[in-house]
Design a protein around this motif. Structure first.
Motif, mmCIF file in Angstrom:
data_model
loop_
_atom_site.group_PDB
_atom_site.id
_atom_site.type_symbol
_atom_site.label_atom_id
_atom_site.label_comp_id
_atom_site.label_asym_id
_atom_site.label_seq_id
_atom_site.Cartn_x
_atom_site.Cartn_y
_atom_site.Cartn_z
ATOM 1 N N ASN A 169 0.819 -1.224 0.000
ATOM 2 C CA ASN A 169 0.000 0.000 0.000
ATOM 3 C C ASN A 169 0.849 1.269 0.000
ATOM 4 N N GLY A 170 2.147 1.123 -0.176
ATOM 5 C CA GLY A 170 3.017 2.285 -0.353
ATOM 6 C C GLY A 170 3.489 2.942 0.931
ATOM 7 N N ARG A 171 3.320 2.290 2.071
ATOM 8 C CA ARG A 171 3.667 2.925 3.351
ATOM 9 C C ARG A 171 5.122 3.395 3.418
ATOM 10 N N ILE A 172 6.060 2.624 2.872
ATOM 11 C CA ILE A 172 7.464 3.064 2.927
ATOM 12 C C ILE A 172 7.932 3.589 1.558
ATOM 13 N N GLY A 173 6.985 3.902 0.707
ATOM 14 C CA GLY A 173 7.320 4.461 -0.612
ATOM 15 C C GLY A 173 7.625 3.359 -1.609
ATOM 16 N N GLU A 174 8.411 3.716 -2.614
ATOM 17 C CA GLU A 174 8.778 2.711 -3.630
ATOM 18 C C GLU A 174 9.952 1.895 -3.117
ATOM 19 N N VAL A 175 9.856 0.576 -3.263
ATOM 20 C CA VAL A 175 10.934 -0.307 -2.798
ATOM 21 C C VAL A 175 11.783 -0.731 -3.988
ATOM 22 N N HIS A 176 13.079 -0.419 -3.899
ATOM 23 C CA HIS A 176 13.980 -0.817 -4.990
ATOM 24 C C HIS A 176 15.161 -1.643 -4.503
ATOM 25 N N ARG A 177 15.239 -1.851 -3.176
ATOM 26 C CA ARG A 177 16.379 -2.623 -2.652
ATOM 27 C C ARG A 177 15.953 -3.408 -1.427
ATOM 28 N N ILE A 178 16.288 -4.697 -1.396
ATOM 29 C CA ILE A 178 16.041 -5.542 -0.219
ATOM 30 C C ILE A 178 17.335 -6.299 0.089
ATOM 31 N N GLU A 179 17.681 -6.265 1.372
ATOM 32 C CA GLU A 179 18.936 -6.874 1.806
ATOM 33 C C GLU A 179 18.598 -7.977 2.797
ATOM 34 N N ALA A 180 19.004 -9.207 2.483
ATOM 35 C CA ALA A 180 18.690 -10.342 3.368
ATOM 36 C C ALA A 180 19.972 -11.077 3.709
ATOM 37 N N GLY A 181 20.040 -11.630 4.916
ATOM 38 C CA GLY A 181 21.256 -12.354 5.254
ATOM 39 C C GLY A 181 21.187 -13.108 6.560
ATOM 40 N N THR A 310 11.475 4.508 -0.572
ATOM 41 C CA THR A 310 11.822 5.929 -0.754
ATOM 42 C C THR A 310 11.360 6.786 0.425
ATOM 43 N N LYS A 311 10.412 6.271 1.234
ATOM 44 C CA LYS A 311 9.956 7.049 2.396
ATOM 45 C C LYS A 311 10.412 6.485 3.737
ATOM 46 N N GLY A 312 10.813 5.217 3.741
ATOM 47 C CA GLY A 312 11.213 4.622 5.006
ATOM 48 C C GLY A 312 11.861 3.268 4.798
ATOM 49 N N MET A 313 12.567 2.813 5.863
ATOM 50 C CA MET A 313 13.237 1.515 5.779
ATOM 51 C C MET A 313 12.604 0.581 6.805
ATOM 52 N N LYS A 324 11.707 2.793 9.986
ATOM 53 C CA LYS A 324 12.432 4.032 10.291
ATOM 54 C C LYS A 324 12.220 4.985 9.118
ATOM 55 N N PRO A 325 11.679 6.187 9.402
ATOM 56 C CA PRO A 325 11.397 7.090 8.279
ATOM 57 C C PRO A 325 12.659 7.617 7.608
ATOM 58 N N GLU A 326 12.602 7.821 6.327
ATOM 59 C CA GLU A 326 13.606 8.620 5.627
ATOM 60 C C GLU A 326 13.287 10.085 5.914
ATOM 61 N N THR A 327 14.273 10.936 5.777
ATOM 62 C CA THR A 327 14.020 12.364 6.011
ATOM 63 C C THR A 327 14.399 13.151 4.761
ATOM 64 N N MET A 328 13.844 14.368 4.691
ATOM 65 C CA MET A 328 14.162 15.235 3.554
ATOM 66 C C MET A 328 14.371 16.659 4.088
ATOM 67 N N ALA A 329 15.364 17.337 3.553
ATOM 68 C CA ALA A 329 15.656 18.692 4.032
ATOM 69 C C ALA A 329 14.478 19.613 3.748
ATOM 70 N N LYS A 330 14.154 20.438 4.763
ATOM 71 C CA LYS A 330 13.089 21.427 4.590
ATOM 72 C C LYS A 330 13.613 22.513 3.642
ATOM 73 N N PRO A 331 12.814 22.929 2.667
ATOM 74 C CA PRO A 331 13.329 23.933 1.719
ATOM 75 C C PRO A 331 13.862 25.166 2.459
ATOM 76 N N GLY A 332 15.087 25.569 2.113
ATOM 77 C CA GLY A 332 15.679 26.783 2.678
ATOM 78 C C GLY A 332 16.210 26.616 4.086
ATOM 79 N N MET A 340 7.523 10.046 6.881
ATOM 80 C CA MET A 340 6.420 9.211 7.373
ATOM 81 C C MET A 340 6.604 9.027 8.879
ATOM 82 N N ASP A 341 5.615 8.400 9.533
ATOM 83 C CA ASP A 341 5.736 8.126 10.969
ATOM 84 C C ASP A 341 6.480 6.815 11.186
#
Ligand SMILES: NC(=O)c1ccc[n+]([C@@H]2O[C@H](COP(=O)([O-])OP(=O)(O)OC[C@H]3O[C@@H](n4cnc5c(N)ncnc54)[C@H](O)[C@@H]3O)[C@@H](O)[C@H]2O)c1
Length: 425
Positions: A169-181, A310-313, A324-332, A340-341
């Motif tokens: 449902n897109g909660r953590i944004g677009e997923v392009h990488r998964i790391e398993a081990g 893209t929004k969280g890991m 854990k949310p990703e963060t983005m710099a506030k403009p200026g 995300m929460d």
């Protein structure tokens, strides 16, 4: 108990039983009569979980190692009949479903024979030892209209289901990488876990080996440690990788990767095992890269499943998941804002829900959570990782044809011959 006779028949086709049980209509209160094949560590764990369910009636326990067979019977308080040859067990008409928890090199033969004998099957992961075996298992399940569940219990865990739904449902944004081990330090190696005194009448070594090539009895190869030998299993890739890559593939929501690239070997362990102690495999899906790491000679977090959006890991383990949310710099400004929460959910038991799901599907004839086709696809992912690692080159994968295009040598590894007289289906 039936004796250790050599049976010339290598496949079972109880066609009459098949037709009858496939058309049976199950009532909610009907008893499900069950047999256990392979009463080792995991087999007894599964058996215990099945025996807790009110509709399960234990009928039979089969093992080629006397001590394990007796322990499996003891769990039923003597209600189950003992067998040493699974073909005899499958001939019994009062068994509806079986658990297959023998080592991996037996899964295909036992599952196909059980389906042909009209039994539903709960087959432990990894579904197969080789790619082409898995396809035959799927075919046998379909041909006989059987319910076949892979023992990938994470698929029935409430928090795994919730996590996959959130990601879809897109909660953590677009997923392009998964790391398993899987990381731990077992240097300099593992020890035999039983039968260290040598082969005794207590274990039928020929029937333990079955379709695998004949080798002298070796206590290290046998109980539990079969995992570290290519003739019986696929190392940590099919041990823990089968669990975590199954969830990764579920999240990616694709049948198979298009390319696989592995590296690794048994570099340091000196216990006689063959499978890698260090292994790194990279899978390319349409828009996601999935990696698997085995490390048996360096500590680390014991298990890893990190899903980068893209929004969280999200870190997704049996104990629960955390986002854990990703963060983005506030403009200026210098302040970074979360996209995300954060979120944390505790895990609960996986095994009983998976067993329940199988029993419910036996009655409803619906597809189980880890249906044989899903189990096959995940096992293929593991096997391709191992083939690429062993050949030392990147492989392309044609999922529709189940072939490695343009690589005759690699295709040869999709199936290896069984020791006579064993034949699959
Ligand atoms: N789902 C999970 O979390 C999970 C956990 C552990 C193991 N497993 C899987 O369960 C399977 C068994 O692993 P284990 O750790 O219990 O190994 P194990 O060695 O403890 O048990 C395997 C048993 O199968 C018996 N066996 C071998 N050949 C047989 C035959 N021809 N007929 C009947 N019995 C035979 C052995 O004697 C042994 O008792 C493996 O495929 C493994 O991957 C799954």
């Amino acid at each position: 108990m039936e004796t250790r006779r050599a049976f010339s028949r290598t496949t079972i086709a109880a066609a009459a039983g098949t037709a009858l049980s496939a058309s049976r209509v199950w009532g909610a209160n009907d008893r499900i009569r069950m047999g256990l094949i392979g009463s080792g560590g995991r087999g007894r764990e599964d058996w215990g979980n099945f025996l807790k369910q009110p509709e399960v009636e234990p009928v039979a326990v089969c093992d080629v190692y006397d001590a394990h067979r007796e322990q499996g019977i003891a769990l039923t308080e003597g209600r189950a009949r003992p067998f040493q040859d699974f073909r005899r067990l499958l001939e019994e008409k009062d068994i509806d479903a079986v658990i297959v928890a023998a080592p991996d090199h037996w899964h295909a033969l036992m599952t196909v024979a059980a389906c042909d004998a009209g039994k539903d099957v709960y087959c432990e992961k990894p579904l197969s030892l080789m790619v082409q075996e898995g396809r035959k298992m799927v075919d046998a399940a379909h041909r006989n209209r059987r319910v076949v569940q892979a023992g990938s219990q994470q698929r029935s865990g409430a928090h795994y289901i919730q996590a996959v739904e959130l990601i879809r449902n897109g909660r953590i944004g677009e997923v392009h990488r998964i790391e398993a081990g899987m990381q731990r330090n077992v240097f300099p190696g593992l020890k035999p876990t039983a039968l260290a005194g040598g082969l005794t009448a207590a274990l039928d070594w020929n029937m333990w080996l079955g379709p695998a090539k004949e080798v002298p009895f070796d206590p290290f190869r046998c109980i539990y440690n079969f995992r570290w030998f290519w003739d019986y299993s696929g190392g940590q890739m099919t041990n823990w990788g089968a669990h975590h890559l199954d969830i990764a593939r579920w999240i990616v929501n694709e049948a198979a990767p298009s390319t696989v690239s592995g590296a690794g070997d048994r570099f340091a362990l000196t216990d006689g095992g063959e499978t890698p102690d260090i292994q790194q495999v990279t899978y390319r899906f349409n828009k996601t890269v999935v990696t698997w790491t085995t490390s048996e000679i360096g500590e680390g977090d014991p298990l890893t499943l990190n899903i980068y959006g893209t929004k969280g890991m999200m870190t997704l383990l049996r104990s629960g998941f955390k986002i854990k949310p990703e963060t983005m710099a506030k403009p200026g400004g210098k302040e970074r804002l979360p996209l995300m929460d954060a979120m944390e959910v505790k895990g609960a038991d996986l095994n009983v829900p998976h067993v329940r799901n199988f029993l419910d599907c036996v009655k409803s004839r619906q597809k189980p959570n880890a249906d044989v086709e899903e189990g096959h696809r995940t096992a293929v992912m593991c096997h391709l990782g191992n083939i690429s690692t062993r050949l030392g080159r990147t492989l392309a994968w044609d999922a529709a044809q189940e072939r490695i295009p343009g690589d005759a040598e690699a295709n040869h590894w999709l199936m290896k011959p069984y020791r006579a007289p064993w034949k699959l289906g």
